[in-house]
Design a protein around this motif. Sequence first.
Motif: not given
Length: 160
Positions: A17-28, A33-36, A67-72, A74-76
């Motif tokens: 949860t800690l690892l995926v949470g940090v990485l998913a948050y960074i991805a989001l 930021r990219v989308s505006g 749910i793998a990080l890559a799948e998540g 991709t969904a975001l």
Amino acid sequence: MKWQQMLFQDWEGVVRTLLVGVLAYIALVIFLRVSGKRTLAKLNAFDLVVTVALGSTLSAILLQESIALAEGATALLLLIGMQYGVTFLSVRSKGFAKLVRSEPQLLVRNGEVLERVMRKERVTQDETLSAIRSSGGRSIEDVEAVILESDGSLSVILRG
């Protein structure tokens, strides 16, 4: 024994949860930021749905081990991409914009309540009066116009 499992199952789940949470948050954050700025703008019901869907997706990524990080991620990215596409088309096509965004509605004109419009838009006179008071007016007679905006807020134009 069972109540202990409700509180703590194992360290592997906590670390995931800690690892995926940090990485998913960074991805989001990167995707947003990219989308505006318009991606999470408070404009209409469609934007609200996307915002809730992003939160729900992030929650699922954090808590569901299936749910793998890559799948998540991709969904975001899909949700943000769809939102970007809708706003892109809305800016370029009035017809498409009308399809996804509601038009502002005049509720009060020159101190006269347009009851049919208020009923259709499900706005009460009490809500209108509250907006008038918040804008510095005292009653319907003080108003030139009250407009129900696309985002659901009430704009009040007081008489000069």
